[in-house]
Write a protein that holds these residues in place. Structure first.
Motif, PDB file in Angstrom:
ATOM      1  N   ASP A 183      -4.373  -2.515  -7.277  1.00 46.27           N
ATOM      2  CA  ASP A 183      -4.111  -1.149  -7.778  1.00 46.27           C
ATOM      3  C   ASP A 183      -2.643  -0.774  -7.582  1.00 46.27           C
ATOM      4  N   PHE A 184      -2.115  -1.079  -6.413  1.00 47.87           N
ATOM      5  CA  PHE A 184      -0.733  -0.728  -6.086  1.00 47.87           C
ATOM      6  C   PHE A 184       0.219  -1.442  -7.062  1.00 47.87           C
ATOM      7  N   VAL A 185      -0.051  -2.725  -7.331  1.00 51.31           N
ATOM      8  CA  VAL A 185       0.777  -3.495  -8.269  1.00 51.31           C
ATOM      9  C   VAL A 185       0.738  -2.859  -9.658  1.00 51.31           C
ATOM     10  N   GLU A 186      -0.464  -2.465 -10.101  1.00 51.72           N
ATOM     11  CA  GLU A 186      -0.621  -1.847 -11.431  1.00 51.72           C
ATOM     12  C   GLU A 186       0.082  -0.491 -11.515  1.00 51.72           C
ATOM     13  N   LEU A 187      -0.065   0.322 -10.463  1.00 53.77           N
ATOM     14  CA  LEU A 187       0.574   1.649 -10.468  1.00 53.77           C
ATOM     15  C   LEU A 187       2.093   1.521 -10.441  1.00 53.77           C
ATOM     16  N   ASN A 188       2.586   0.476  -9.795  1.00 53.73           N
ATOM     17  CA  ASN A 188       4.025   0.216  -9.796  1.00 53.73           C
ATOM     18  C   ASN A 188       4.493  -0.134 -11.206  1.00 53.73           C
ATOM     19  N   LYS A 189       3.701  -0.959 -11.886  1.00 56.10           N
ATOM     20  CA  LYS A 189       4.047  -1.416 -13.227  1.00 56.10           C
ATOM     21  C   LYS A 189       3.973  -0.271 -14.244  1.00 56.10           C
ATOM     22  N   ASP A 211       2.575  -6.177   0.323  1.00 56.84           N
ATOM     23  CA  ASP A 211       2.875  -7.608   0.326  1.00 56.84           C
ATOM     24  C   ASP A 211       2.623  -8.230  -1.055  1.00 56.84           C
ATOM     25  N   LEU A 212       1.502  -7.844  -1.665  1.00 52.55           N
ATOM     26  CA  LEU A 212       1.152  -8.387  -2.981  1.00 52.55           C
ATOM     27  C   LEU A 212       2.193  -7.997  -4.038  1.00 52.55           C
ATOM     28  N   GLY A 213       2.645  -6.746  -3.988  1.00 52.65           N
ATOM     29  CA  GLY A 213       3.660  -6.271  -4.939  1.00 52.65           C
ATOM     30  C   GLY A 213       4.954  -7.053  -4.820  1.00 52.65           C
ATOM     31  N   ARG A 214       5.313  -7.396  -3.580  1.00 55.59           N
ATOM     32  CA  ARG A 214       6.535  -8.178  -3.342  1.00 55.59           C
ATOM     33  C   ARG A 214       6.358  -9.598  -3.872  1.00 55.59           C
ATOM     34  N   ARG A 215       5.183 -10.169  -3.630  1.00 52.70           N
ATOM     35  CA  ARG A 215       4.954 -11.568  -4.035  1.00 52.70           C
ATOM     36  C   ARG A 215       4.813 -11.716  -5.552  1.00 52.70           C
ATOM     37  N   ILE A 216       4.086 -10.761  -6.185  1.00 55.00           N
ATOM     38  CA  ILE A 216       3.828 -10.902  -7.622  1.00 55.00           C
ATOM     39  C   ILE A 216       5.006 -10.414  -8.464  1.00 55.00           C
TER      40      ILE A 216
END
Length: 416
Positions: A183-189, A211-216
């Motif tokens: 969810d955090f990655v998607e909201l960032n995007k 961590d996932l946002g940094r890695r992906i």
């Protein structure tokens, strides 16, 4: 004391919201440079937010007030999984129609604290079903799975506690933290969201998302949690005499809400003012100097301000006036039959049925129990649900407790 550059971090720290942050200095720097976007996630586990949600809603409120953009993320997707955090058993799975109805009902409270519009700081209402429902299993596993190790997932409190208690944790729930991170990655995007706020029980999940946002996506993300709010006697905040404290007025009336705050323990009044009202800190500092019986005046200010925020001026003023005439001399309160009870008896705790019998509202203990079982007994205008409830000094308001049997028979219990 560290000098924070941004209004956001200064405000959150000064009012007692900080528990942990992934990088407080970095977040402070970002917030000082210009508007940031932050979110809190809310699953549709009930048809109303409750008092336990209020601390995170207040963080979003201050975020918006200090020039930033809040997102309330509705868990239209994650509600179908169920967050295992802090639970011993699996949540009952609910269907899409129930989830939709609950989300619509929860939004009533959000709109009291946040302004939703298209301005740069206007709050956004998002729903994670928009991206989670359409995910393809294999592509999703390939994209996200390599970044989560089972070793680390097993160290998360939500997982560890369930396993330690030898309670089953389904594979369905085990996925929850992966979806929350996603969810955090998607909201960032989608919205440029760089901050997730939440309660301290969400820390592990939030860190995984950062961590996932940094890695992906090589994104610089931040996590910030508030403390779990407990009362000074150690109880988890959020229960009233009649059960959960809901934020929707049709589930918990403005008067009951006012009384909930009015009954705050002495040691919590100032802390709760900082967290749950918008009173300026210098005004709170003035009220902090009140001693002895004057603390009741501070409690009334807390109750009025908290009720005003949620239910508006009119409802808050009406609740305060009802409380005044009920509990203080000269109104209904002055005309009610009054019995006295030794303070020591209440200090040790007294069964609620015994209290009704002593107050003359029931001829015998069995009649008092029958009254409670039939739903006709109220303590301080809140329905008594459990005939074996033990009443202590916490129930005393302005030196009295009000007991009611049905709508027309009332009595006051005073301490001696």
């Amino acid at each position: 004391m560290t000098h924070h550059r941004s209004d956001l971090i200064r405000t959150l720290v000064a009012r007692g919201f900080l528990h942990q942050c992934t990088d407080l200095d970095g977040l402070d720097r970002k917030a000082a440079e210009g508007p940031i976007t932050a979110y809190v996630g809310y699953d549709a586990t009930a048809g109303s937010l409750h008092i336990g949600n209020l601390v995170s809603v207040m963080m979003l409120h201050w975020l918006q007030q200090t020039g930033h953009r809040p997102i309330t993320l509705m868990g239209g997707g994650t509600t179908k999984i169920g967050d295992p955090s802090g639970r011993d058993e699996t949540r009952v799975l609910v269907d899409d129609d129930v989830i939709r109805a609950r989300m619509a009902s929860q939004q009533i409270a959000f709109r009291r604290f946040l302004t939703y519009d298209t301005s740069p700081t206007g709050a956004i209402l998002a729903n994670n079903a928009d991206w989670l429902d359409g995910l393809q299993y294999i592509p999703f596993l390939r994209a996200v799975g390599p970044h989560f190790t089972i070793n680390r997932m097993l160290t998360m409190d939500s997982v560890k506690l369930r396993l330690e208690r030898e309670q089953p944790l389904s594979f369905l729930e085990f996925n929850y933290m992966i979806l929350q991170g996603y969810d955090f990655v998607e909201l960032n995007k989608r919205f440029g969201c760089t901050l997730q706020l939440g309660g301290s029980d969400q820390w592990g999940n939030i860190v995984q998302g950062v961590d996932l946002g940094r890695r992906i996506g090589n994104a610089e993300l931040f996590g910030f949690t508030c403390p779990l709010i407990t009362t000074s006697s150690g109880a988890k905040m959020g229960k009233s005499v009649s059960g959960a404290v809901w934020l929707n007025g049709d589930k918990f009336s403005p008067y009951d809400y006012y009384q909930f705050w009015r009954n705050t323990e002495d040691g919590d009044v100032i802390r709760f003012m900082k967290l749950f009202t918008t009173l300026p800190l210098d005004e709170i500092a003035r009220l902090e100097k009140l001693q002895g019986a004057e603390i009741n005046d501070a409690k009334k200010v807390l109750a009025l301000e908290a009720t005003r925020l949620l239910h508006g001026d009119e409802a808050a003023t009406a609740a305060a006036e009802t409380a005044r005439t009920t509990f203080e001399q000269g109104g209904i309160g002055g005309d009610l039959p009054t019995v006295t009870l030794p303070a020591a008896e209440l200090a040790a705790g007294i069964a609620v049925w015994n209290l009704f019998q002593k107050a003359g509202l029931a001829a015998s203990n069995s009649e008092a129990r029958k009254l409670i079982r039939g739903g006709g007994a109220r303590l301080n205008d809140q329905k008594v649900e459990d005939e074996n409830q033990v009443v202590t000094g916490d129930a005393v308001v302005d030196g009295v407790m009000k007991l009611s049997a049905g709508k027309k028979r009332h009595a006051l219990v005073k301490l001696e």
